[in-house]
Design an enzyme around this catalytic site. Structure first.
Site, PDB file in Angstrom:
ATOM      1  N   ASP A  62      20.552  -1.258 -31.485  1.00  0.00           N
ATOM      2  CA  ASP A  62      21.315  -2.772 -32.020  1.00  0.00           C
ATOM      3  C   ASP A  62      22.012  -2.909 -32.966  1.00  0.00           C
ATOM      4  O   ASP A  62      22.459  -4.233 -32.707  1.00  0.00           O
ATOM      5  CB  ASP A  62      20.417  -3.694 -31.379  1.00  0.00           C
ATOM      6  CG  ASP A  62      19.273  -3.751 -32.796  1.00  0.00           C
ATOM      7  OD1 ASP A  62      19.509  -3.051 -33.486  1.00  0.00           O
ATOM      8  OD2 ASP A  62      18.841  -5.013 -32.363  1.00  0.00           O
TER       9      ASP A  62
ATOM     10  N   HIS B 225       1.008  -1.027   0.324  1.00  0.00           N
ATOM     11  CA  HIS B 225      -0.010   0.199   0.046  1.00  0.00           C
ATOM     12  C   HIS B 225       0.835   1.666  -0.027  1.00  0.00           C
ATOM     13  O   HIS B 225       0.523   2.455   0.382  1.00  0.00           O
ATOM     14  CB  HIS B 225      -1.178   0.282   1.326  1.00  0.00           C
ATOM     15  CG  HIS B 225      -1.973  -1.234   1.083  1.00  0.00           C
ATOM     16  ND1 HIS B 225      -1.898  -2.266   1.842  1.00  0.00           N
ATOM     17  CD2 HIS B 225      -3.212  -1.427   0.444  1.00  0.00           C
ATOM     18  CE1 HIS B 225      -3.235  -2.887   2.252  1.00  0.00           C
ATOM     19  NE2 HIS B 225      -3.511  -2.168   0.865  1.00  0.00           N
TER      20      HIS B 225
END
Length: 601
Positions: free
Chosen positions: A424, A231
């Protein structure tokens, strides 16, 4: 940090629509929208009337718990509060008395140990009992991040281990066991489960303009909060962002018998345990895999514990919390006998959207460790072709020079690809040229060229296939396999002149064209490939062909892409940099030709 941007910012609408969505993904459940109750649809089966109804719930924001656990074999109903807030006692009472078939079998209520949940569910339980229903309530507090001293009278918080208790209780109820047995086994599971969580940041609740706790939590870029609740509560401490060290810290809190403040669970190498690695909502599936592997390895190497079951996934979240929790359930005898052991109850089938553990008991029990050792990529002996290169050592030197030029160009190519793609391309080219155990440079060092064109090119193909991935890797693999085919088809004894190589390279280009629509002008590596082949065939001069490839690559600067990821990338980056694939290939050709750096500008 977790994102503070949401697609739905109205928390009331968000909870309502999320509950409704469960009726769309599971036809066996319905929703009482006014009371925020998800429940199993009435069934004509007499078996359902004889089962204990299992009810749970809590604040929203922990999905798929609890509403996603409603269905055959698990929960009969789940009651939802607002985000991180307990449902009201009246909501819970309605669920128990009007949305499940309590019948003569009774109701088991399972709730996490949070003050609001315990009080509101407790009020509803007492009201139901006063109305004549048979009800039992089990409170789960599994969080070892809160030790005995700090927890005091409140006790430990309930977190992801609660899901294991729900699954065991639901399976017990599905067996038709009486309420007292279902409750006893649920309590047994709750007493033998321990959990601890860690998160990179606090989360932002939709609808809140600011989240003071998140803004002032003091977590640095290299910090992790250990023992964080679900929470947004603070944890019990901070740790360095280093996964092996973090997991070691978390496992010590779970298993260190010398830590009297947290030694809630006694587990040694002889114990049978279930491991649950739970995503708090914001960790990628890929990274969760890495986390799970690290946890299992440390359990084995540090504690001699080999879990009987490994469950990894998203079971109980804290909205989009960028963290995970580790739960360990010690498997103990339920005292009921065959068919109702803890592992059998966890493995029992259920029809809910939130339980993602579909592996059958028989598969776990088989403990199959067999592997396939045959290498499908094992090289087959390549017969000499008769296509002899005049000076293999000179060709090898040129190849090594070209590959080293690609390695040198990697930062530049990567920078280009970061602007117009996903960054990449340069790494992929460098990987094929240099990196990994079997990359081409090392391959050439270990297996110098024989001088037979077919044998030598064939030996390079599997290196490219195993080290270069992505689109570029596939294109190069197709091209080189086609080159081997063209070489095999050439008459034995052919003179391997530059023009000969141009002719077989042209055949490879034709083969490549069958699999990709890329042509010169589309801003791809083809923009450098085709000019090299064309000029080499026309002039027989490798240097001139390489310079033509470099000019063509440079001309892709400002060219609108027709293929590849660059098509989807907005902005004007394509005007500033050339195509990364074409540039990298041109660097290779210049190295092959022995061009000096000044000639590459």
């Amino acid at each position: 940090m977790s994102s503070r941007k949401h697609f739905i910012n109205d928390p009331t609408h968000l909870v309502a629509s999320a509950l409704h969505s469960l009726t769309l993904t599971n036809p066996n459940v319905a929703v009482d929208a006014a009371n925020k109750i998800v429940y199993r649809r009435p069934s004509p089966s007499a078996d359902d009337h004889a089962q204990v109804a299992v009810v749970s719930g809590g604040g929203s924001g922990h999905e798929p718990s609890f509403a996603g656990m409603v269905g055959a074999g698990m929960l009969s109903a789940a009651v939802a509060g607002s985000i991180f807030a307990s449902p009201s006692a009246e909501q819970v009472r309605t669920a128990m008395t009007a949305r499940v078939d309590a019948g003569a079998a009774g109701v088991l209520v399972v709730v996490m140990n949070y003050t609001g949940d315990v009080l509101n569910f407790g009020v509803a339980v007492e009201k139901a009992k006063a109305a004549g229903l048979r009800v039992e309530m089990v409170v789960v507090g599994d969080d070892v991040g809160v030790g005995r001293a700090k927890a005091g009278k409140v006790g430990r918080r309930g977190i992801a281990g609660t899901v294991l208790v729900l699954k065991i209780a639901g399976a017990m109820a599905a067996l038709g066991r009486p309420l007292d047995e279902v409750a006893r086994v649920a309590r047994l599971a709750a007493a033998n489960v321990a959990s601890v969580g860690a998160s990179l940041a606090h989360v932002h609740v939709p609808g809140r303009a600011t989240d003071i706790e998140a803004e002032h939590d003091g977590l640095g870029p290299d910090d992790v909060e250990v023992g964080m609740g679900i929470h947004n509560e603070p944890g019990c401490g901070r740790a360095e962002l280093h996964l092996p060290r973090l997991v070691s810290t978390m496992l010590a809190q779970l298993l260190d018998a010398a830590d009297r403040d947290r030694a809630f669970l006694s587990v040694d190498s002889s114990a049978e345990v279930v491991l649950l690695v739970n995503n708090l909502g914001g960790v990628s599936v890929l990274e969760m895999g890495g986390v799970t592997a690290e946890v299992v390895a440390q359990l084995r190497d540090g504690y001699g514990v080999r879990p009987a079951r490994v469950l990894s996934g998203t079971f109980m979240t804290s909205l989009n919390g960028p963290g995970f929790s580790i739960s360990l359930l010690k498997v103990v005898d339920t005292g009921i006998g065959a068919g109702a052991g803890m592992l059998e109850l966890l493995d029992a089938p259920c029809e809910v959207t939130g339980w993602s553990a579909p592996i059958r008991t028989a598969s776990w029990d088989a403990r199959n460790t067999a592997t396939r050792t045959d290498d499908a990529k094992a090289e087959q002996a390549v017969q000499p072709s008769g296509l002899k290169m005049e000076d293999p050592q000179r060709v090898q030197s040129a190849l090594v020079r070209a590959l080293e030029r690609v390695v040198e160009a990697e930062p530049e190519v990567t920078r280009f690809d970061t602007v117009v793609g996903d960054g990449d391309c340069g790494i992929g080219l460098k990987r094929g040229a240099q990196e990994r155990r079997a990359a081409i440079l090392k391959h050439l060092e270990q297996r110098p060229l024989t001088g037979d064109a077919v044998v030598d090119v064939s030996s390079i193909v599997p290196v490219v296939e195993s080290t270069m991935d992505g689109t570029s890797g596939a294109l190069y693999a197709i091209f080189l396999n086609a080159l081997v085919h063209a070489l095999r088809a050439s008459p034995p004894g052919s003179s391997t002149t530059p023009r000969f190589w141009a002719s077989v390279l042209e055949q490879s280009c034709d083969a490549l064209a069958k699999y990709t629509p890329a042509r010169p002008g589309d801003r791809t590596l083809v923009d450098a490939l085709y000019p090299f082949v064309e000029v080499l065939g026309r002039t027989g001069d490798v240097g001139e062909a390489a310079r033509a490839a470099r000019r063509a690559a440079d001309e892709t600067r400002g060219m609108q892409a027709s293929l590849g990821r660059t098509v989807y990338v907005g902005g004007s980056g394509y005007e500033q940099v050339p195509d990364p694939g074409a540039w990298g290939l041109a660097c290779f050709f210049l190295g092959l030709a022995g061009a000096e750096p000044a000639e590459r500008g």
